[in-house]
Design a protein around this motif. Structure first.
Motif, PDB file in Angstrom:
ATOM      1  N   VAL A 160       4.574  -0.043   9.542  1.00  0.00           N
ATOM      2  CA  VAL A 160       3.667  -0.084  10.031  1.00  0.00           C
ATOM      3  C   VAL A 160       3.561  -1.615  10.451  1.00  0.00           C
ATOM      4  N   ALA A 161       2.652  -1.890  11.374  1.00  0.00           N
ATOM      5  CA  ALA A 161       2.557  -3.259  12.119  1.00  0.00           C
ATOM      6  C   ALA A 161       2.202  -4.171  11.093  1.00  0.00           C
ATOM      7  N   PRO A 162       2.616  -5.456  11.203  1.00  0.00           N
ATOM      8  CA  PRO A 162       2.104  -6.680  10.363  1.00  0.00           C
ATOM      9  C   PRO A 162       0.806  -6.765  10.082  1.00  0.00           C
ATOM     10  N   ALA A 163      -0.255  -6.547  11.056  1.00  0.00           N
ATOM     11  CA  ALA A 163      -1.723  -6.575  10.977  1.00  0.00           C
ATOM     12  C   ALA A 163      -2.053  -5.395  10.086  1.00  0.00           C
ATOM     13  N   VAL A 164      -1.338  -4.242   9.972  1.00  0.00           N
ATOM     14  CA  VAL A 164      -1.641  -3.339   9.169  1.00  0.00           C
ATOM     15  C   VAL A 164      -1.544  -3.573   7.649  1.00  0.00           C
ATOM     16  N   ARG A 165      -0.156  -4.096   7.454  1.00  0.00           N
ATOM     17  CA  ARG A 165       0.194  -4.460   6.099  1.00  0.00           C
ATOM     18  C   ARG A 165      -0.734  -5.599   5.578  1.00  0.00           C
ATOM     19  N   ASP A 166      -1.071  -6.601   6.219  1.00  0.00           N
ATOM     20  CA  ASP A 166      -2.014  -7.561   5.782  1.00  0.00           C
ATOM     21  C   ASP A 166      -3.175  -7.053   5.623  1.00  0.00           C
ATOM     22  N   HIS A 167      -3.884  -6.029   6.320  1.00  0.00           N
ATOM     23  CA  HIS A 167      -5.100  -5.357   5.775  1.00  0.00           C
ATOM     24  C   HIS A 167      -4.983  -4.679   4.714  1.00  0.00           C
ATOM     25  N   TRP A 168      -3.865  -3.992   4.215  1.00  0.00           N
ATOM     26  CA  TRP A 168      -3.995  -3.240   2.787  1.00  0.00           C
ATOM     27  C   TRP A 168      -3.743  -4.321   1.866  1.00  0.00           C
ATOM     28  N   LEU A 169      -2.804  -5.091   2.111  1.00  0.00           N
ATOM     29  CA  LEU A 169      -2.486  -6.236   1.042  1.00  0.00           C
ATOM     30  C   LEU A 169      -3.871  -7.137   0.567  1.00  0.00           C
ATOM     31  N   GLY A 170      -4.707  -7.302   1.708  1.00  0.00           N
ATOM     32  CA  GLY A 170      -5.749  -7.934   1.619  1.00  0.00           C
ATOM     33  C   GLY A 170      -6.920  -7.333   0.571  1.00  0.00           C
ATOM     34  N   GLY A 171      -6.756  -5.866   0.730  1.00  0.00           N
ATOM     35  CA  GLY A 171      -7.538  -5.045  -0.198  1.00  0.00           C
ATOM     36  C   GLY A 171      -7.084  -5.073  -1.351  1.00  0.00           C
ATOM     37  N   VAL A 172      -5.870  -5.088  -1.551  1.00  0.00           N
ATOM     38  CA  VAL A 172      -5.205  -5.113  -2.941  1.00  0.00           C
ATOM     39  C   VAL A 172      -5.749  -6.392  -3.763  1.00  0.00           C
ATOM     40  N   ALA A 173      -5.548  -7.302  -2.693  1.00  0.00           N
ATOM     41  CA  ALA A 173      -5.965  -8.768  -3.650  1.00  0.00           C
ATOM     42  C   ALA A 173      -7.414  -8.877  -3.922  1.00  0.00           C
ATOM     43  N   ASP A 174      -8.343  -8.136  -3.355  1.00  0.00           N
ATOM     44  CA  ASP A 174      -9.780  -8.092  -3.451  1.00  0.00           C
ATOM     45  C   ASP A 174     -10.116  -7.288  -4.950  1.00  0.00           C
ATOM     46  N   ILE A 175      -9.130  -6.451  -5.603  1.00  0.00           N
ATOM     47  CA  ILE A 175      -9.200  -5.842  -6.716  1.00  0.00           C
ATOM     48  C   ILE A 175      -8.906  -6.821  -7.897  1.00  0.00           C
ATOM     49  N   THR A 176      -9.919  -7.393  -8.282  1.00  0.00           N
ATOM     50  CA  THR A 176      -9.733  -8.573  -9.614  1.00  0.00           C
ATOM     51  C   THR A 176      -9.956  -7.627 -10.750  1.00  0.00           C
ATOM     52  N   THR A 177      -9.288  -8.396 -11.756  1.00  0.00           N
ATOM     53  CA  THR A 177      -9.797  -8.024 -13.149  1.00  0.00           C
ATOM     54  C   THR A 177     -11.404  -7.828 -13.215  1.00  0.00           C
ATOM     55  N   THR A 178     -11.931  -8.894 -12.894  1.00  0.00           N
ATOM     56  CA  THR A 178     -13.520  -8.729 -12.981  1.00  0.00           C
ATOM     57  C   THR A 178     -14.168  -7.578 -12.342  1.00  0.00           C
ATOM     58  N   LYS A 179     -13.631  -7.169 -10.941  1.00  0.00           N
ATOM     59  CA  LYS A 179     -14.000  -6.064 -10.463  1.00  0.00           C
ATOM     60  C   LYS A 179     -13.907  -4.805 -11.052  1.00  0.00           C
ATOM     61  N   VAL A 180     -12.535  -4.699 -11.682  1.00  0.00           N
ATOM     62  CA  VAL A 180     -12.291  -3.510 -12.321  1.00  0.00           C
ATOM     63  C   VAL A 180     -12.876  -3.357 -13.760  1.00  0.00           C
ATOM     64  N   ALA A 181     -13.339  -4.435 -14.357  1.00  0.00           N
ATOM     65  CA  ALA A 181     -14.236  -4.620 -15.738  1.00  0.00           C
ATOM     66  C   ALA A 181     -15.453  -4.193 -15.267  1.00  0.00           C
ATOM     67  N   SER A 182     -16.137  -4.619 -14.276  1.00  0.00           N
ATOM     68  CA  SER A 182     -17.370  -4.127 -13.788  1.00  0.00           C
ATOM     69  C   SER A 182     -17.742  -2.805 -13.409  1.00  0.00           C
ATOM     70  N   LEU A 183     -16.651  -1.839 -12.983  1.00  0.00           N
ATOM     71  CA  LEU A 183     -16.381  -0.464 -12.950  1.00  0.00           C
ATOM     72  C   LEU A 183     -16.474   0.240 -14.288  1.00  0.00           C
ATOM     73  N   THR A 184     -15.376  -0.333 -15.270  1.00  0.00           N
ATOM     74  CA  THR A 184     -15.074   0.587 -16.527  1.00  0.00           C
ATOM     75  C   THR A 184     -16.234   0.401 -17.338  1.00  0.00           C
ATOM     76  N   SER A 185     -17.035  -0.988 -17.182  1.00  0.00           N
ATOM     77  CA  SER A 185     -18.385  -1.001 -18.044  1.00  0.00           C
ATOM     78  C   SER A 185     -19.312   0.018 -17.812  1.00  0.00           C
ATOM     79  N   ARG A 186     -19.352   0.554 -16.451  1.00  0.00           N
ATOM     80  CA  ARG A 186     -20.237   1.781 -16.271  1.00  0.00           C
ATOM     81  C   ARG A 186     -19.844   3.195 -16.317  1.00  0.00           C
ATOM     82  N   ILE A 187     -18.756   3.512 -17.102  1.00  0.00           N
ATOM     83  CA  ILE A 187     -18.278   4.637 -17.231  1.00  0.00           C
ATOM     84  C   ILE A 187     -18.973   5.223 -18.708  1.00  0.00           C
ATOM     85  N   PRO A 188     -19.598   6.460 -18.732  1.00  0.00           N
ATOM     86  CA  PRO A 188     -20.206   6.854 -19.866  1.00  0.00           C
ATOM     87  C   PRO A 188     -19.008   7.221 -20.944  1.00  0.00           C
ATOM     88  N   ASP A 189     -19.149   6.726 -22.324  1.00  0.00           N
ATOM     89  CA  ASP A 189     -18.249   7.342 -23.260  1.00  0.00           C
ATOM     90  C   ASP A 189     -16.957   6.720 -23.251  1.00  0.00           C
TER      91      ASP A 189
END
Length: 305
Positions: free
Chosen positions: A252-281
């Protein structure tokens, strides 16, 4: 905590025939919208029974995909009578037709062999190159929050990057789809991502997860995540999920690559933990494992793509 919806009294529309597990389309009692209910698999052996918590993977997968900007099905925890599972809102607009990848590729390639047949162990034909060819002329999913110049394969590249993040090895030719509008109503599109039930180690029992954490084995487990659902040479083994993601981003074009890698970079450990903490049981063991898996794969994707 994320809410668990009681769908015991929702009207049955029909049983879903695609896939190995039993699934049912149910009508929301207020607006009639169709939702797909999938119960967690219960495994029985001499030592007793245990529940494979696909609902954890589906809900977290949906939330992480949304955080990355990946168009995907909306997922909610659900209970139907005595069965726990999840429901996903139908992706296909009313009047449109959904066709899975196996149908699309079968119409494009001579002698295409579906991935579910025993003869096609190397998934011949289910390659990124053929998928890009099959998606020519298709747009992104309706309402997708992606740049206006993205086409369907630009978005599909995001799907395989997401798969590498969440250790989803199950992107076979019935786990992606296109949607065709009524004649004269616009161009066909890629469907949003769906069915993440095998992601995030959902098939592992808690004892195995505990051992991986104690032995610091999560990175090694992540590196064993192969893209076996895509075409591969048996003599050289399967590419990893990160290999497939890297290959897609080179297509894909470089701009598409940058878009998705930017989305990956946004998924921090804090973000994941904020979601797992809301899972019942969800136990601390499972939440810690999931956080380590996503963090490990985030680093692998950013370094390898």
């Amino acid at each position: 905590m994320f809410e668990t919806w009681d769908v015991s009294h929702w009207s049955l529309i029909r049983q879903e025939t695609i896939g190995a597990d039993e699934k049912y389309w149910l009508a929301h009692p207020t607006d009639g919208q169709p939702w797909l209910f999938k119960a967690n698999n219960i495994h029985e052996n001499a030592a007793g029974s245990w529940s494979q918590r696909e609902d954890f993977a589906e809900k977290l997968g949906g939330e992480l995909a949304t955080a990355m900007g990946i168009p995907c099905a909306r997922i909610e925890f659900a209970r139907r009578d005595d069965e726990l599972g999840c429901i996903s809102l139908n992706l296909c607009p009313e009047g449109w037709e959904l066709q899975t990848g196996v149908v699309v590729l079968d119409g494009l390639l001579e002698d295409y062999e579906p991935g579910y047949t025993a003869r096609n162990r190397v998934r011949r034909g289910h390659s990124l190159e053929n998928i890009r060819w099959a998606l020519e002329g298709y747009g992104p999913p309706p309402g997708a929050d992606v740049p206006s110049n993205f086409d369907a394969f630009d978005v599909f590249a995001g799907y395989v990057v997401f798969d590498a993040m969440v250790a989803n090895r199950d992107r076979h030719d019935e786990n992606w789809a296109v949607m065709r509008p009524p004649p004269g109503s616009g161009r066909p599109t890629l469907a949003g991502s769906f069915d993440h039930a095998r992601a995030l180690g959902s098939t592992l029992r808690e004892a195995k997860i505990t051992a991986l954490l104690q032995e610091e084995g999560v990175p090694k487990w992540c590196y064993r995540g192969t893209a076996w659902r895509f075409e591969h040479d048996p003599e050289h083994g399967c590419p990893t999920l990160v290999d497939i993601a890297s290959r897609a981003l080179r297509m894909v074009a470089p701009a598409v690559r940058d878009h998705w890698l930017g989305g990956v970079a946004d998924i921090t450990t804090t973000k994941v933990a904020s979601l797992t903490s809301r899972i019942p049981d969800m136990s601390v063991v499972v939440s810690t494992f999931i956080e380590q898996v996503v963090t490990t794969n985030r680093r692998r994707v950013l370094d390898g793509c």
